[in-house]
Design an enzyme around this catalytic site. Structure first.
Site, short mmCIF file in Angstrom:
data_model
loop_
_atom_site.label_atom_id
_atom_site.label_comp_id
_atom_site.label_asym_id
_atom_site.label_seq_id
_atom_site.Cartn_x
_atom_site.Cartn_y
_atom_site.Cartn_z
CG ASN A 1 0.18 8.04 -10.03
OD1 ASN A 1 1.28 8.55 -10.00
ND2 ASN A 1 -0.01 6.76 -10.35
CG ASP B 1 -4.01 0.18 -7.24
OD1 ASP B 1 -2.98 -0.51 -7.27
OD2 ASP B 1 -4.26 1.01 -6.34
CG ASP C 1 0.65 -5.88 -6.39
OD1 ASP C 1 1.88 -5.70 -6.46
OD2 ASP C 1 -0.06 -5.37 -5.51
CB ILE C 2 4.66 -4.83 -10.76
CG1 ILE C 2 3.79 -4.39 -11.94
CG2 ILE C 2 6.09 -5.11 -11.21
CD1 ILE C 2 4.16 -3.04 -12.53
CG PHE D 1 8.44 3.16 -1.85
CD1 PHE D 1 9.53 2.50 -2.37
CD2 PHE D 1 8.64 4.36 -1.17
CE1 PHE D 1 10.81 3.01 -2.22
CE2 PHE D 1 9.92 4.88 -1.01
CZ PHE D 1 11.00 4.22 -1.54
CE LYS E 1 -1.05 -0.49 0.32
NZ LYS E 1 -0.88 0.91 -0.01
CE LYS F 1 0.77 -4.34 -2.57
NZ LYS F 1 0.74 -3.61 -3.83
O1 PMT Z 1 7.65 9.69 -7.65
P1 PMT Z 1 7.69 10.74 -6.54
O2 PMT Z 1 6.97 12.00 -6.92
O3 PMT Z 1 9.08 10.97 -6.04
O4 PMT Z 1 6.86 10.17 -5.30
C1 PMT Z 1 7.32 9.02 -4.65
C2 PMT Z 1 6.18 8.07 -4.29
C3 PMT Z 1 5.25 8.74 -3.30
C4 PMT Z 1 5.41 7.68 -5.56
C5 PMT Z 1 6.86 6.79 -3.70
O5 PMT Z 1 7.60 7.15 -2.57
C6 PMT Z 1 5.82 5.73 -3.35
O6 PMT Z 1 5.21 5.73 -2.31
N1 PMT Z 1 5.63 4.77 -4.31
C7 PMT Z 1 4.59 3.75 -4.21
C8 PMT Z 1 3.26 4.33 -4.57
C9 PMT Z 1 2.17 3.29 -4.56
O7 PMT Z 1 1.69 2.93 -5.60
O8 PMT Z 1 1.87 2.82 -3.37
P2 PMT Z 1 0.81 1.62 -3.14
O9 PMT Z 1 0.65 1.64 -1.68
O10 PMT Z 1 -0.39 1.83 -3.99
O11 PMT Z 1 1.56 0.32 -3.64
C10 PMT Z 1 2.35 -0.48 -2.77
C11 PMT Z 1 3.47 -1.13 -3.54
O12 PMT Z 1 2.95 -1.98 -4.56
C12 PMT Z 1 4.42 -0.16 -4.23
O13 PMT Z 1 5.72 -0.67 -4.11
C13 PMT Z 1 3.96 -0.19 -5.69
O14 PMT Z 1 5.04 0.07 -6.60
C14 PMT Z 1 3.49 -1.64 -5.81
N2 PMT Z 1 2.43 -1.86 -6.82
C15 PMT Z 1 1.20 -1.29 -6.66
C16 PMT Z 1 0.21 -1.59 -7.58
C17 PMT Z 1 0.50 -2.45 -8.67
N3 PMT Z 1 -0.42 -2.74 -9.57
N4 PMT Z 1 1.72 -2.97 -8.79
C18 PMT Z 1 2.70 -2.69 -7.89
O15 PMT Z 1 3.82 -3.18 -8.02
#
Ligand code: PMT
Length: 403
Positions: free
Chosen positions: A211, A280, A309-310, A327, A341, A345
């Site tokens: 991504n 994902d 999901d870490i 985030f 979320k 989570k």
């Molecule tokens: O890196 P930049 O270019 O500065 O951009 C920053 C950002 C937009 C990437 C950052 O601010 C951000 O939003 N990061 C989370 C992106 C994300 O994967 O969002 P999510 O809504 O899909 O996931 C929610 C949370 O679960 C996040 O904390 C993510 O790290 C975590 N996650 C998601 C999937 C997974 N398999 N394991 C995880 O830990």
């Protein structure tokens, strides 16, 4: 006592009409007992005489790289090591270009290359020069390397134009310097783990799924947490960013590697922040050889399996559970989806960003976020990721330490 007392500040002055304001800047820094040494470029000397800054700083002004007398008094490497902060104000378009290229063709640029001190710039130039794609690219490169940009402000310019490119006023620059040196040790003695950047999920030896995350948000958080006194471990996906000073970096590629590194670091940390954009899904199989096109079919399909999901794994721990922050990258119903979320989570806090907003989210220097926990939500004004990171770390420290 001022937070600037005895702080060793190297003030670089490059060519621009705003050089006259730097005389006031020197005076204000000296009023706060800072130890100021001034370096002027040849361009700066066309605008203001070195004697002005010598009188105000109480120190000789440095101008030449190869001046035997100056080198005998304090050589340029010695001066680079002496500085606790290099501030270039005004910073012209030319000086930004030279810094971005790593040039060292005068005393100021040589000092910047030779010094390990934080480097801050206060750009000052015509609005069209600031908006020019070349200057924008140079500024972006410098931000990625950790250079602090203080300004520019927008408004009327000496040339009659109106727009961005005015040097910040001396009092605003002094406030930035003070905030940099102010001891913000809210996380002293604490261990913080941060994930940043994308993950890359291999399909075959030459292809992967990933991504647009650049890692900027996570790296800015790591810098802010380190400045707040924390021992920081930064688990970084494949990104092109320099490691923030004093931070332990672990490079990973795929989500499984990131999970393993995160689980190990989480055993020892007090606060865990998941800023990474973890894929994902990953391909169900990684082909050992480059996958060949099938000439007879227009379509093909790819089998995927879900990645762990870490952040949820860490937040769901029954033992050795750190304060866990996630985030949420959202494209619609930002707060509503982020709240879901947070609950699903089992996070302590979630930082929602609308990744479709202009100049925000993925791969931008700026972001617009809303901080959400069980008690409600707070939206922060759009800002540079470096500035937001300072605010977010203060807020996280406050919540985590009063839990
Ligand atoms: O890196 P930049 O270019 O500065 O951009 C920053 C950002 C937009 C990437 C950052 O601010 C951000 O939003 N990061 C989370 C992106 C994300 O994967 O969002 P999510 O809504 O899909 O996931 C929610 C949370 O679960 C996040 O904390 C993510 O790290 C975590 N996650 C998601 C999937 C997974 N398999 N394991 C995880 O830990």
């Amino acid at each position: 006592m001022s937070s600037l007392a005895q702080k060793r500040i190297l003030l670089g002055i490059s060519g621009g009409i705003a050089a006259y304001k730097s005389a006031d800047l020197v005076r204000r820094l000296k009023e706060r007992d800072a130890d100021v040494r001034v370096v002027m470029t040849a361009g700066a000397r066309e605008f203001v005489q070195p004697l002005t800054y010598q009188a105000l700083s109480g120190n000789p002004v440095h101008t030449d790289l190869l001046d035997p007398a100056a080198e005998a008094a304090m050589g340029h490497i010695e001066l680079a090591k002496w500085a606790e902060l290099i501030l270039i104000a005004p910073a012209s378009a030319q000086v930004l270009a030279k810094l971005a290229c790593g040039m060292a063709d005068d005393l100021l640029t040589t000092l910047c290359l030779a010094s390990e001190a934080p480097l801050a710039v206060a750009p000052a130039m015509n609005q069209a020069m600031w908006r020019n794609a070349a200057t924008a690219a140079n500024a972006k490169t410098l931000v990625e390397r950790g250079v602090l940009f203080w300004g520019p402000a927008a408004g009327s310019q000496a040339c009659g134009d109106v727009g961005p490119g005015r040097m910040l006023e001396p009092d605003a620059l002094v406030a930035e310097v003070e905030s940099l040196f102010r001891p913000q040790r809210s996380l002293a003695g604490k261990k913080v783990t941060i994930t940043a950047g994308p993950t890359r999920e291999a399909l075959d030896p030459v292809r992967y799924l990933s991504n647009h995350s650049s890692g900027k948000m996570g790296f800015a958080l790591a810098t802010a947490a380190q400045r707040a006194g924390a021992e920081v471990t930064l688990i970084a996906g494949p990104v092109q960013l320099a490691t923030p000073p004093g931070v332990k970096r672990i490079d990973v590629t795929g989500a499984l590697d990131m999970r393993d590194a995160a689980e190990r670091a989480a055993d020892l940390c007090d606060i865990f922040i998941g800023a990474a954009a973890v894929a994902d899904f990953r391909p169900a199989e990684v082909s050992a050889q480059k996958i060949k096109k099938k000439d007879d079919s227009e379509r093909d399909s790819l089998a995927l399996v879900k990645n762990p999901d870490i952040v949820a794994g860490i937040a769901g721990r029954s033992q050795r559970r750190p304060f866990t922050v996630g985030f949420a990258a959202e494209t619609e119903k930002v707060v509503e989806h982020a709240q879901a979320k947070l609950a699903r989570k089992k996070l302590d806090l979630i930082i929602a960003n609308d990744v479709t907003a202009a100049d925000s989210g993925f791969n931008s220097d700026r972001n617009t976020v809303t901080v959400i926990d069980a008690n409600g939500s707070t939206s922060l004004p759009p800002a540079l990721k470096t500035e937001l990171a300072e605010q977010l770390i203060n807020l996280i420290a406050e919540r985590a330490l009063t839990q």
